[in-house]
Enzyme design. Structure first.
Site, PDB file in Angstrom:
ATOM      1  N   HIS A   1       0.844  -1.200   0.000  1.00  0.00           N
ATOM      2  CA  HIS A   1       0.000   0.000   0.000  1.00  0.00           C
ATOM      3  C   HIS A   1       0.878   1.249   0.000  1.00  0.00           C
ATOM      4  CE1 HIS A   1      -3.491   2.516   1.374  1.00  0.00           C
ATOM      5  NE2 HIS A   1      -2.520   3.200   1.938  1.00  0.00           N
ATOM      6  N   GLU A   2       1.865   1.282   0.896  1.00  0.00           N
ATOM      7  CA  GLU A   2       2.740   2.457   0.979  1.00  0.00           C
ATOM      8  C   GLU A   2       3.661   2.541  -0.236  1.00  0.00           C
ATOM      9  OE1 GLU A   2       2.129   4.693   3.117  1.00  0.00           O
ATOM     10  OE2 GLU A   2       0.695   3.447   4.209  1.00  0.00           O
TER      11      GLU A   2
ATOM     12  N   HIS B   1       2.135   4.478  -2.987  1.00  0.00           N
ATOM     13  CA  HIS B   1       2.303   5.929  -2.770  1.00  0.00           C
ATOM     14  C   HIS B   1       3.707   6.367  -3.201  1.00  0.00           C
ATOM     15  CE1 HIS B   1      -1.406   6.593  -0.630  1.00  0.00           C
ATOM     16  NE2 HIS B   1      -1.087   5.827   0.397  1.00  0.00           N
TER      17      HIS B   1
ATOM     18  N   ASP C   1      -4.670   7.719  -1.438  1.00  0.00           N
ATOM     19  CA  ASP C   1      -5.614   6.881  -0.704  1.00  0.00           C
ATOM     20  C   ASP C   1      -7.023   6.978  -1.272  1.00  0.00           C
ATOM     21  OD1 ASP C   1      -3.863   5.789   1.220  1.00  0.00           O
ATOM     22  OD2 ASP C   1      -3.908   7.664   2.357  1.00  0.00           O
TER      23      ASP C   1
END
Length: 877
Positions: free
Chosen positions: A151-152, A155, A162
């Protein structure tokens, strides 16, 4: 070395110094760094490895076998001693892609990514805590560590955002209340937090659930997306794509990425374009290297050739003196080399352990210049000095200053050395390969003028601080300014010392011809005059170190030019942390691009924070100076508009639109205000899941620790800071003017409906992006969200003839009466806006704001009817 092998080596080393690289399908050169405040713990290293192994498999599946983690470096602090660690090369804490440090006061143990650039632009770093890696109970609320890392990673690497929104967790879609999520097909219950078995009460003004409400997804459902919403759910293994994307959801991904899905953004990345799926069913193993840097070892390699004579050699001595006296950290080793057509060692490596050793090094600095120039001879002699401590140059530093007017044939030696070369090019015409030399070695590149009033060279040396993550050891530059002061003229200013700094506070005055009269007045009124200063006539410098810890408050300084003719005067003020347990307020400045051909807008960023807590409501000004002397000043804003994507996150930004060819320098000055600054918690991070629905029952996770109001505020009083960024280059096609730029996209449009009147608010864009004043607005509305998004010109036009745009950054407001639309309770309307400039260039369509007509009496009835014992998703209004 054969030329082909040399080119391959350069490409390899350039990759190793420049950050993450994609080698085939595997990511390499990933740097994971641990802050020195984290106690040594071998288990932490093992957990890092376990997390990457798990995440590599998850990433491989989520990317349809395109990507995995191939090589990871783990940099441990220099104070760790129990393990077997390889020696670090160019890896430093401030270059890390992922850091482990103490919990951020705003976010606790939340994993988050520092991300503040446009959609698709990589983030700066991922922030994890020791507890996140060690405390297994946190897996229940964040999800498996490997999934959270992916998830990170999205980014960090692909610049996506998000798909949830804690500030707007619900929105209206038609007459149905929806949770902000992606995809919309994820089912669950909207349930009161205080009464987990009761449905959500509705706010009587908005018609949406109150703050005492959360969405609890069902634990078991057959929906693969989305990792940017809730990777903690077992069934989630994909990113939302074009078919599953929820464009209506009021989240950052939609607002910043123009309503594109996460997978669409990833597919447009260079990674996706340069890779094809692998045929194997599992990714190759991840290779780990655990590294440790030793103490700082530096050699100053200084040009003393004939072209450095006059002002240049003096400026070099002044700046190097500042570095040796105030900047270089205790227990470091420093040597000095000079070069003309040959090179000489002035000082072998010397341990910095007292003021005596510092002064001895200062006294060895060169004072004259003559002869030819051989840059490679200087570098070779610098490597010789660096080898004196352990026979190796790996991980050591060279601070290399030259006017660059020489052929450079030793780039391969720089690459092979393993040393970091921080290059400072003095004067208007340095060799262009100097920048490549810095990039290959993992160093920084600066261009500085020899003009005294610019203070550029001192700023560069002041910025070359340690990078191990311990900010309390760094020298902080509070003030750096200069001017050409008229005969019998005054040069005045105020510098604010706040409670996070104050030790070793030094006022440094440099003059051109004759010492000025000086008056420094402390906040309590104590005067310091020229008689209190230490004078070095050879360097034309006067310095005053305030005993003990300097008083907090505003210090006034005044320099009086006693000459009848003008002379240049500068004031530089440095300090260090007031206490070892209090992190100072820091500023980092950089451009969105280090080189530009004018085809893409450039943005200026300044990050102001105290140990990760954003410092807001400050006055931040950027000064950009070209090699030809052109200067532009920009006020950077933290208003969530234009180049700034998030309001009150301590990231101040602005577009740089006045592009001119050549090399440019960036300097940022920050003045903090008296009142407290309130921070925004909305980082790009993994969501803390409050609970699940299992077999129709809500299962609660442990409540997330609340963030105290004190953590949301930075109260340090007035403060001053100065920082510089690396030099950057603008290369415009010959004879072709820079392209004309439209107004920037409006990203903060909001809408409200009261009875039959609509109220719209937004931040004004400019004539050129977020500069100047636009000419006109075009506002349209529709009951169809997709119509505004895909066919803006087909939506109903609102008359804005009486709405002249204000200057960029101003708050705009506009209201009008709805005409021809029958509004029932719960009817949702959508609004969007474009701005136009005098050349008829239009901005992109703004974010799409929605508003509903709410009849309070009907909401009251709905609230009463919703107090049931059965949690249900979706409330009809």
């Amino acid at each position: 070395m054969h030329s082909r092998a040399f080119v391959s080596l350069i490409i390899y080393l350039l990759g190793s110094a420049s950050g993450i690289k994609l080698d085939g399908n595997g990511y390499t050169n990933i740097l994971f760094a641990i802050n020195p405040a984290v106690p040594e713990n071998p288990q932490l290293i093992e957990r890092i490895k376990d997390m990457f192994i798990e995440s590599s498999q998850y990433l491989f599946q989520a990317s349809f076998k395109r990507f995995y983690f191939k090589e990871v470096k783990i940099l441990v602090p220099s104070n760790w001693s129990k393990g077997q660690y390889s020696r670090g090369r160019t890896e430093t804490y401030d270059k890390a892609n992922i850091i482990i440090t103490e919990p951020n006061p705003l976010h606790g143990n939340d994993p988050y990514t520092q991300q503040f650039d446009e959609c698709g632009a990589p983030g700066k770093y991922i922030h994890l805590t020791p507890s996140f890696l060690i405390n297994d109970s946190l897996i229940e609320v964040y999800g498996p560590r490997g999934r959270v890392l992916v998830h990170e990673w999205a980014h960090l690497r692909w610049g996506v955002y998000d798909e949830y929104n804690e500030e707007r967790p619900f929105y209206s879609s038609g007459n149905i209340i929806e949770a902000t999520r992606c995809p919309k097909a994820i089912v669950g219950s909207m349930t009161a937090v205080s009464k987990p078995h009761k449905s959500c009460p509705l706010d009587r003004k908005t018609g949406l659930p109150t703050a005492d409400c959360a969405f609890y997804p069902a634990m078991h459902q057959n929906i693969p997306a989305s990792i940017m919403y809730l990777p903690s759910l077992d069934f989630v293994s994909r990113f939302c794509d074009k078919t599953s994307h929820n464009a209506e959801a009021p989240n950052k991904q939609n607002r910043i990425c123009n309503y594109r899905s996460v997978q669409e953004v990833i597919d447009l990345s260079g990674d996706s374009k340069s890779s094809v799926p692998m045929e194997t069913s599992t990714p190759p193993e991840t290779k780990f290297t655990v590294l440790k840097r030793s103490r700082r070892v530096i050699c100053l390699v200084l040009d003393v050739s004939g072209s450095m004579s006059g002002d240049r050699i003096l400026r070099q001595r002044q700046a190097a003196s500042l570095f040796l006296r105030r900047i270089i950290e205790e227990k470091s080793f420093v040597g000095i080399v000079t070069f003309t057509h040959t090179a000489d060692i002035l000082e072998y490596l010397t341990l910095i352990d007292s003021e005596v050793t510092r002064e001895a090094l200062v006294n060895s600095l060169p004072v004259s210049a003559s002869g030819g120039t051989n840059i490679c001879a200087g570098l070779e002699k610098g490597f010789e000095v660096l080898r004196n401590d352990n026979g190796d140059t790996t991980g050591d530093e060279i601070i290399f200053l030259t006017d660059g007017e020489s052929e450079i044939t030793c780039i391969d030696r720089v690459a092979q050395s393993g040393a970091i070369v921080q290059t400072i090019a003095l004067g208007p015409s340095p060799n262009a390969i100097l920048q490549t030399m810095s990039e290959i070695s993992g160093g920084k590149y600066f261009v500085a003028s020899e003009r005294l009033d610019s203070n550029e060279l001192l700023d560069v040396f002041a910025s070359l601080t340690t990078s191990d993550g311990d900010l309390t050891r760094q020298t902080i530059q509070l003030e750096s300014t200069g001017e050409r002061t008229g005969g019998n003229g005054l040069f005045n200013g105020i510098v604010s010392v706040d409670k996070t700094v104050g030790n070793q506070t030094t006022f440094l005055v440099i003059y051109e011809t004759i010492p000025p009269n000086i008056m420094i007045i402390s906040p309590s009124g104590t005067p310091y005059q020229i008689s209190n200063f230490k004078h070095d006539a050879n360097e034309k410098m006067l310095s005053l170190e305030i005993p003990g810890t300097a008083e907090t408050g505003d210090w006034q300084y005044s320099l009086f030019n006693t000459m009848t003719s003008p002379q240049s005067l500068t004031m530089t003020v440095t300090s260090r942390a007031a206490r070892a347990d209090v992190a100072p307020v820091t500023v980092k400045a950089h451009m969105s691009q280090q080189s530009s051909d004018g085809s893409k807008p450039m943005a200026v960023f300044a990050e102001v924070n105290q140990k990760g807590v954003p410092v807001t409501l400050a006055d931040v000004w950027a000064t950009i100076v070209s090699s030809t002397g052109d200067k532009e000043e920009l006020q950077l804003l933290d208003n969530g508009a234009g180049a700034d994507i998030q309001k009150h996150d301590g990231i101040y930004s602005r577009y740089f639109t006045n592009l001119k060819g050549g090399k440019h320098n960036l300097k940022v000055r920050v003045k903090g205000r008296e009142h407290k600054a309130t921070a925004n918690t909305g980082q790009s991070r993994a969501m803390y899941l409050p609970g699940y629905v299992i077999d129709g029952e809500v299962k609660l996770n442990p409540p997330k620790p609340t963030v105290s109001a004190d953590n949301l505020q930075v109260d340090v009083g007035n403060f001053s800071r100065t920082a510089i960024g690396e030099s950057f280059i603008v290369s415009l096609p010959p004879g072709v003017p820079p392209p004309k730029l439209p107004p920037s996209k409006i990203t903060d449009l909001t809408a409200e409906i009261e009875e039959d009147q609509v109220f719209l608010n937004w931040t004004a864009p400019g004539e050129d992006l977020d500069q100047g004043t636009a000419t006109a607005y075009e506002i349209r509305m529709s009951e169809d969200f997709e119509l505004l998004r895909t066919n803006f010109s087909d939506a109903q036009l609102i008359n804005t003839s009486g709405l002249p745009p204000q200057e960029a950054g101003s708050m705009e407001g506009f209201s009008f009466i709805l005409d021809g639309i029958t509004m029932k309770n719960g009817t949702v309307l959508f609004f969007a806006i474009k701005a136009e400039d005098q050349h008829y260039l239009k901005s992109d369509v703004s974010n799409i704001a929605q508003a509903s007509k709410i009849v309070e009496s009907e909401i009251v009835e709905s609230v009463e009817n919703s107090e049931t014992d059965c949690p249900n998703f979706g409330v009809v209004v």
